[in-house]
Design a protein around this motif. Structure first.
Motif, PDB file in Angstrom:
ATOM      1  N   LEU A 195       0.844  -1.183   0.000  1.00 45.59           N
ATOM      2  CA  LEU A 195       0.000   0.000   0.000  1.00 45.59           C
ATOM      3  C   LEU A 195       0.887   1.243   0.000  1.00 45.59           C
ATOM      4  CD1 LEU A 195      -2.733  -0.960   2.622  1.00 45.59           C
ATOM      5  CD2 LEU A 195      -3.056  -0.725   0.155  1.00 45.59           C
ATOM      6  N   THR A 196       0.511   2.236  -0.784  1.00 50.48           N
ATOM      7  CA  THR A 196       1.209   3.521  -0.717  1.00 50.48           C
ATOM      8  C   THR A 196       0.492   4.410   0.301  1.00 50.48           C
ATOM      9  OG1 THR A 196      -0.104   4.421  -2.537  1.00 50.48           O
ATOM     10  CG2 THR A 196       1.989   3.352  -3.098  1.00 50.48           C
TER      11      THR A 196
ATOM     12  N   SER B  99      -3.325   4.701   0.931  1.00 47.54           N
ATOM     13  CA  SER B  99      -4.021   5.012  -0.323  1.00 47.54           C
ATOM     14  C   SER B  99      -4.676   3.743  -0.856  1.00 47.54           C
ATOM     15  CB  SER B  99      -3.040   5.588  -1.354  1.00 47.54           C
ATOM     16  OG  SER B  99      -2.480   6.788  -0.888  1.00 47.54           O
ATOM     17  N   GLY B 100      -5.775   3.374  -0.267  1.00 55.83           N
ATOM     18  CA  GLY B 100      -6.498   2.187  -0.694  1.00 55.83           C
ATOM     19  C   GLY B 100      -7.981   2.367  -0.479  1.00 55.83           C
ATOM     20  N   TYR B 101      -8.798   1.644  -1.228  1.00 57.24           N
ATOM     21  CA  TYR B 101     -10.247   1.739  -1.092  1.00 57.24           C
ATOM     22  C   TYR B 101     -10.845   0.347  -0.905  1.00 57.24           C
ATOM     23  CZ  TYR B 101     -15.081   3.077  -2.089  1.00 57.24           C
ATOM     24  OH  TYR B 101     -16.448   3.282  -2.007  1.00 57.24           O
ATOM     25  N   HIS B 102     -10.711  -0.512  -1.902  1.00 57.88           N
ATOM     26  CA  HIS B 102     -11.212  -1.872  -1.763  1.00 57.88           C
ATOM     27  C   HIS B 102     -10.312  -2.708  -0.853  1.00 57.88           C
ATOM     28  CE1 HIS B 102     -12.901  -0.471  -5.663  1.00 57.88           C
ATOM     29  NE2 HIS B 102     -13.972  -1.091  -5.220  1.00 57.88           N
ATOM     30  N   ILE B 103      -9.022  -2.391  -0.851  1.00 59.63           N
ATOM     31  CA  ILE B 103      -8.059  -3.086   0.011  1.00 59.63           C
ATOM     32  C   ILE B 103      -7.295  -2.024   0.778  1.00 59.63           C
ATOM     33  CG2 ILE B 103      -6.050  -4.609   0.090  1.00 59.63           C
ATOM     34  CD1 ILE B 103      -6.989  -5.840  -2.546  1.00 59.63           C
ATOM     35  N   THR B 104      -7.447  -2.007   2.092  1.00 59.02           N
ATOM     36  CA  THR B 104      -6.811  -0.972   2.901  1.00 59.02           C
ATOM     37  C   THR B 104      -6.671  -1.429   4.340  1.00 59.02           C
ATOM     38  OG1 THR B 104      -7.011   1.306   3.698  1.00 59.02           O
ATOM     39  CG2 THR B 104      -9.067   0.122   3.280  1.00 59.02           C
ATOM     40  N   THR B 105      -5.655  -0.908   4.999  1.00 57.10           N
ATOM     41  CA  THR B 105      -5.456  -1.199   6.420  1.00 57.10           C
ATOM     42  C   THR B 105      -6.263  -0.257   7.302  1.00 57.10           C
ATOM     43  OG1 THR B 105      -3.515   0.260   6.346  1.00 57.10           O
ATOM     44  CG2 THR B 105      -3.126  -2.117   6.114  1.00 57.10           C
ATOM     45  N   GLN B 106      -6.952   0.703   6.714  1.00 53.69           N
ATOM     46  CA  GLN B 106      -7.691   1.698   7.493  1.00 53.69           C
ATOM     47  C   GLN B 106      -9.176   1.708   7.144  1.00 53.69           C
ATOM     48  OE1 GLN B 106      -4.949   4.939   6.368  1.00 53.69           O
ATOM     49  NE2 GLN B 106      -4.490   5.178   8.536  1.00 53.69           N
TER      50      GLN B 106
END
Length: 301
Positions: free
Chosen positions: A260-261, A273-280
């Motif tokens: 992830l960036t 910087s993620g939407y479908h896959i994100t740590t947040q």
């Protein structure tokens, strides 16, 4: 160390999903369509007639700024922006988004001017501005003919999936880590600057390899975290869920090792910087991700 395969896969993903590449594809499709080019020529005449009119003082000042611009290029940019509206979109939202294409000194004036130009260009029949009833909001829908391949590209490129090779090193505030585009590392339009934003910390976070816990994803079904009240919300959730599982499958089939960036807001807080896959994201989104480099934890009571 990344292999050639991972780098090629990443370049393919960016070409397929990155919105940064859409404008060029839409521009090419428009330039190759004689009907749309005729509409642009018509639009150019309409804008010139609009600019030749006499209005109140503040509007005349905005028109003076327009006179310093390449109007033909401006009309093309508006057509490109309108082409994204494959289904009805809020007029206010579209005009605000396209205001960024005008180099006006005042953003409010840019939005007002774009709204007026869209009203003028609507006469070309390249798009519709509609209102369902007296109390409804104005909506914009494109009528620009695009090849099916470009339409599919637009639909696929809402959000970039995680990188399958390690992100490039961030060396300045306008770099992204991605292979084919740069972007501001400071969230929200108008917040970009060239001061210190701790690039070393962002580089460290970008370098952490993650993987999808396939056992979890295959066992636990992703559910909405909100109450679905109508059919429209149900359709939106079904679309989001379908897209999410498509990206989960893509990452797994491309090696199940991803990065992830990250960016910062103007207060320095870091966001993935993620939407479908994100740590947040939701609890499900967090639970489905784990570190790709597994280690046995020792020394813990």
């Amino acid at each position: 160390m990344e292999t050639i395969r991972e780098i090629v896969l990443q370049e393919m993903n960016e070409e397929r999903y990155n919105r940064k590449h859409i404008d060029a594809k839409i521009r090419k499709a428009i330039e190759e369509n004689p009907q749309t080019m005729a509409q642009i020529d018509h639009g150019l005449v309409l804008i010139q007639q609009y600019m030749a009119g006499q209005y109140y003082d503040s509007k005349m000042q905005r028109i003076e700024e327009l006179k310093n611009m390449d109007i033909q290029s401006l009309v093309m940019e508006i057509f490109i922006g309108i082409a994204y509206c494959l289904k009805p979109e809020l007029f206010t939202s579209v005009s605000a988004q396209m205001a960024c294409r005008l180099a006006f000194s005042d953003r409010r004036e840019a939005i007002t001017t774009v709204a007026e130009l869209m009203a003028v260009l609507c006469i070309t029949d390249a798009f519709d501005i509609t209102k369902e009833d007296k109390m409804a909001s104005l909506m914009v829908e494109s009528r620009i003919q695009l090849p099916q391949s470009v339409i599919e590209f637009i639909e696929n490129s809402e959000y970039l999936p995680p990188m399958v090779c390690q992100p490039l090193e961030l060396t300045h505030n306008f770099s992204s880590g991605y292979l084919t585009h740069n972007d501001s590392l400071i969230l929200r339009t108008g917040n970009h600057h060239h001061g210190d934003i701790c690039l070393d910390v962002l580089n460290t976070m970008n370098s952490v390899a993650l993987r999808i816990d396939t056992d979890f994803v295959c066992t636990v079904e992703e559910e909405p975290t909100f109450e679905i009240k109508d059919q429209e919300q149900q359709e939106l959730w079904d679309t989001f869920k379908r897209q999410s599982y498509a990206f989960y499958s893509l990452m797994v089939h491309q090696g199940n090792r991803m990065y992830l960036t990250h960016k910062v807001d103007k207060r320095g807080r870091i966001y993935a910087s993620g939407y479908h896959i994100t740590t947040q994201g939701t609890a499900f989104k967090k639970a489905m991700l784990e570190l790709a480099n597994e280690e046995i934890v020792t020394g813990v009571p």
